[in-house]
Scaffold this motif. Structure first.
Motif, PDB file in Angstrom:
ATOM      1  N   ASP A  50       5.558  12.312  -3.579  1.00 28.50           N
ATOM      2  CA  ASP A  50       6.711  12.891  -2.897  1.00 28.50           C
ATOM      3  C   ASP A  50       7.271  11.800  -2.000  1.00 28.50           C
ATOM      4  OD1 ASP A  50       8.569  14.298  -1.411  1.00 28.50           O
ATOM      5  OD2 ASP A  50       7.260  16.026  -1.073  1.00 28.50           O
ATOM      6  N   LYS A  51       8.226  11.056  -2.518  1.00 25.27           N
ATOM      7  CA  LYS A  51       8.745   9.888  -1.802  1.00 25.27           C
ATOM      8  C   LYS A  51       9.435  10.247  -0.496  1.00 25.27           C
ATOM      9  CE  LYS A  51       9.432   6.583  -5.479  1.00 25.27           C
ATOM     10  NZ  LYS A  51      10.403   5.619  -5.980  1.00 25.27           N
ATOM     11  N   LEU A  52      10.077  11.401  -0.436  1.00 28.07           N
ATOM     12  CA  LEU A  52      10.829  11.764   0.761  1.00 28.07           C
ATOM     13  C   LEU A  52       9.945  12.352   1.863  1.00 28.07           C
ATOM     14  CD1 LEU A  52      14.026  13.213  -0.943  1.00 28.07           C
ATOM     15  CD2 LEU A  52      13.578  10.877  -0.158  1.00 28.07           C
ATOM     16  N   ASN A  53       8.704  12.714   1.522  1.00 27.88           N
ATOM     17  CA  ASN A  53       7.759  13.236   2.514  1.00 27.88           C
ATOM     18  C   ASN A  53       6.511  12.374   2.631  1.00 27.88           C
ATOM     19  OD1 ASN A  53       9.065  15.723   3.524  1.00 27.88           O
ATOM     20  ND2 ASN A  53       9.049  16.239   1.351  1.00 27.88           N
ATOM     21  N   CYS A  54       6.567  11.147   2.119  1.00 29.94           N
ATOM     22  CA  CYS A  54       5.502  10.154   2.250  1.00 29.94           C
ATOM     23  C   CYS A  54       4.144  10.686   1.773  1.00 29.94           C
ATOM     24  CB  CYS A  54       5.420   9.659   3.707  1.00 29.94           C
ATOM     25  SG  CYS A  54       4.434   8.162   3.920  1.00 29.94           S
ATOM     26  N   TYR A 112       0.823  -1.203   0.000  1.00 36.50           N
ATOM     27  CA  TYR A 112       0.000   0.000   0.000  1.00 36.50           C
ATOM     28  C   TYR A 112       0.865   1.265   0.000  1.00 36.50           C
ATOM     29  CZ  TYR A 112      -3.794   3.190   1.096  1.00 36.50           C
ATOM     30  OH  TYR A 112      -4.707   4.208   1.044  1.00 36.50           O
ATOM     31  N   GLY A 113       0.707   2.065  -1.037  1.00 36.18           N
ATOM     32  CA  GLY A 113       1.363   3.367  -1.114  1.00 36.18           C
ATOM     33  C   GLY A 113       2.847   3.351  -1.428  1.00 36.18           C
ATOM     34  N   GLN A 114       3.428   2.189  -1.623  1.00 34.11           N
ATOM     35  CA  GLN A 114       4.870   2.117  -1.884  1.00 34.11           C
ATOM     36  C   GLN A 114       5.120   2.010  -3.389  1.00 34.11           C
ATOM     37  OE1 GLN A 114       7.318   2.429   0.572  1.00 34.11           O
ATOM     38  NE2 GLN A 114       5.494   3.015   1.703  1.00 34.11           N
ATOM     39  N   ILE A 115       5.999   2.894  -3.878  1.00 33.13           N
ATOM     40  CA  ILE A 115       6.257   2.985  -5.307  1.00 33.13           C
ATOM     41  C   ILE A 115       7.719   2.648  -5.578  1.00 33.13           C
ATOM     42  CG2 ILE A 115       6.283   4.560  -7.282  1.00 33.13           C
ATOM     43  CD1 ILE A 115       4.007   6.061  -5.768  1.00 33.13           C
ATOM     44  N   GLY A 116       7.950   1.861  -6.607  1.00 33.93           N
ATOM     45  CA  GLY A 116       9.307   1.479  -6.982  1.00 33.93           C
ATOM     46  C   GLY A 116      10.064   2.639  -7.617  1.00 33.93           C
ATOM     47  N   SER A 117      11.226   2.329  -8.122  1.00 35.89           N
ATOM     48  CA  SER A 117      12.081   3.311  -8.768  1.00 35.89           C
ATOM     49  C   SER A 117      11.337   3.982  -9.918  1.00 35.89           C
ATOM     50  CB  SER A 117      13.337   2.616  -9.295  1.00 35.89           C
ATOM     51  OG  SER A 117      14.134   3.503 -10.015  1.00 35.89           O
ATOM     52  N   MET A 118      11.450   5.294 -10.003  1.00 30.07           N
ATOM     53  CA  MET A 118      10.824   6.061 -11.089  1.00 30.07           C
ATOM     54  C   MET A 118      11.953   6.678 -11.919  1.00 30.07           C
ATOM     55  SD  MET A 118       7.435   7.816  -9.348  1.00 30.07           S
ATOM     56  CE  MET A 118       8.307   9.192  -8.670  1.00 30.07           C
ATOM     57  N   TYR A 177      -3.414   9.343  -0.123  1.00 31.52           N
ATOM     58  CA  TYR A 177      -3.466   7.948   0.304  1.00 31.52           C
ATOM     59  C   TYR A 177      -2.476   7.605   1.412  1.00 31.52           C
ATOM     60  CZ  TYR A 177      -6.710   7.111  -3.470  1.00 31.52           C
ATOM     61  OH  TYR A 177      -7.824   7.151  -4.274  1.00 31.52           O
ATOM     62  N   MET A 178      -1.533   8.470   1.684  1.00 34.36           N
ATOM     63  CA  MET A 178      -0.549   8.192   2.744  1.00 34.36           C
ATOM     64  C   MET A 178      -0.767   9.055   3.982  1.00 34.36           C
ATOM     65  SD  MET A 178       1.045   5.702   1.488  1.00 34.36           S
ATOM     66  CE  MET A 178       2.443   5.474   2.555  1.00 34.36           C
ATOM     67  N   GLU A 179      -1.851   9.810   4.038  1.00 32.02           N
ATOM     68  CA  GLU A 179      -2.137  10.700   5.168  1.00 32.02           C
ATOM     69  C   GLU A 179      -2.203   9.936   6.489  1.00 32.02           C
ATOM     70  OE1 GLU A 179      -5.135  14.401   6.028  1.00 32.02           O
ATOM     71  OE2 GLU A 179      -5.970  12.664   4.995  1.00 32.02           O
ATOM     72  N   LYS A 180      -2.897   8.809   6.519  1.00 31.21           N
ATOM     73  CA  LYS A 180      -3.008   8.024   7.747  1.00 31.21           C
ATOM     74  C   LYS A 180      -1.670   7.453   8.178  1.00 31.21           C
ATOM     75  CE  LYS A 180      -7.870   6.776   7.301  1.00 31.21           C
ATOM     76  NZ  LYS A 180      -8.824   5.678   7.135  1.00 31.21           N
ATOM     77  N   THR A 181      -0.861   7.051   7.225  1.00 29.10           N
ATOM     78  CA  THR A 181       0.466   6.520   7.542  1.00 29.10           C
ATOM     79  C   THR A 181       1.342   7.608   8.163  1.00 29.10           C
ATOM     80  OG1 THR A 181       0.319   4.865   5.786  1.00 29.10           O
ATOM     81  CG2 THR A 181       2.534   5.424   6.577  1.00 29.10           C
ATOM     82  N   ARG A 182       1.336   8.808   7.551  1.00 28.38           N
ATOM     83  CA  ARG A 182       2.121   9.924   8.106  1.00 28.38           C
ATOM     84  C   ARG A 182       1.657  10.270   9.508  1.00 28.38           C
ATOM     85  NH1 ARG A 182       1.000  12.176   3.265  1.00 28.38           N
ATOM     86  NH2 ARG A 182      -0.222  13.848   4.220  1.00 28.38           N
ATOM     87  N   ALA A 183       0.324  10.293   9.720  1.00 27.49           N
ATOM     88  CA  ALA A 183      -0.233  10.632  11.036  1.00 27.49           C
ATOM     89  C   ALA A 183       0.169   9.577  12.080  1.00 27.49           C
ATOM     90  CB  ALA A 183      -1.749  10.756  10.957  1.00 27.49           C
ATOM     91  N   ALA A 184       0.129   8.316  11.678  1.00 28.44           N
ATOM     92  CA  ALA A 184       0.479   7.245  12.625  1.00 28.44           C
ATOM     93  C   ALA A 184       1.948   7.289  13.021  1.00 28.44           C
ATOM     94  CB  ALA A 184       0.139   5.884  12.013  1.00 28.44           C
TER      95      ALA A 184
END
Length: 176
Positions: free
Chosen positions: A154-158, A57-63, A167-174
């Motif tokens: 924004d990979k460095l700021n999740c 979930y929310g993880q992206i490979g090399s771009m 989609y990563m708001e809950k992960t950052r909050a946790a």
């Protein structure tokens, strides 16, 4: 009724130079925008028929962003430097409105930040283009269509935002 997208009309690309100033890179043959590929892991076991290659979930490979050029010049050498480089790509494509068969122009903008990972000045052949290329690892990607943000990675700021949904708001909050 839906608009049918057709072809790219034209594009321009800018990149930061050694003084961090946006500079027009006006002779690229073509560019390949990064593919957004999810990191996956194969799961199998009881209750699963076979295997599922499940995205994390929310993880992206090399771009990877690729610039293909006809001939090498000082701008491409400048892009081979170490450190962060910012890009701005603007392109237009024509659309057809299927309800009334009218044509319109769509404006697309992509803002990227990354680092050079490959510089290929190309070949040297009499009467032929050098066909070189440069590749960049992208860790910030923002796309606008007609001025509206449709994608932000924004990979460095999740951050992974699609059409306004983070989609990563809950992960950052946790994790804060």
């Amino acid at each position: 009724m839906p608009k049918i997208s057709n072809k790219t009309i034209d594009y321009k690309m800018k990149a930061t130079d050694t003084k961090d100033k946006m500079t027009l890179i006006d002779d690229a043959a073509d560019i390949q925008l990064p593919s957004i590929e999810k990191i996956t892991d194969t799961i199998k076991g009881s209750g699963i028929m076979g295997e599922i290659d499940l995205p994390v979930y929310g993880q992206i490979g090399s771009m990877t962003f690729t610039i293909n050029n006809r001939a090498d010049n000082p701008r491409y050498s400048m892009l081979s430097r170490p450190g962060t480089i910012k890009f701005e790509v603007v392109w237009t494509n024509d659309n057809i409105d299927s309800s009334n068969m009218s044509a319109s122009v769509q404006v697309n903008k992509v803002f990227m930040t990354g680092m050079n990972k490959k510089y290929d000045p190309g070949k040297v052949e009499v009467g032929a283009a050098s066909d070189g290329s440069s590749e960049f690892e992208i860790f910030y990607y923002r796309k606008l269509v007609n001025g509206v943000e449709v994608l932000l990675i924004d990979k460095l700021n999740c951050k992974y935002v699609v059409n306004g949904i983070d989609y990563m708001e809950k992960t950052r909050a946790a994790l804060s």
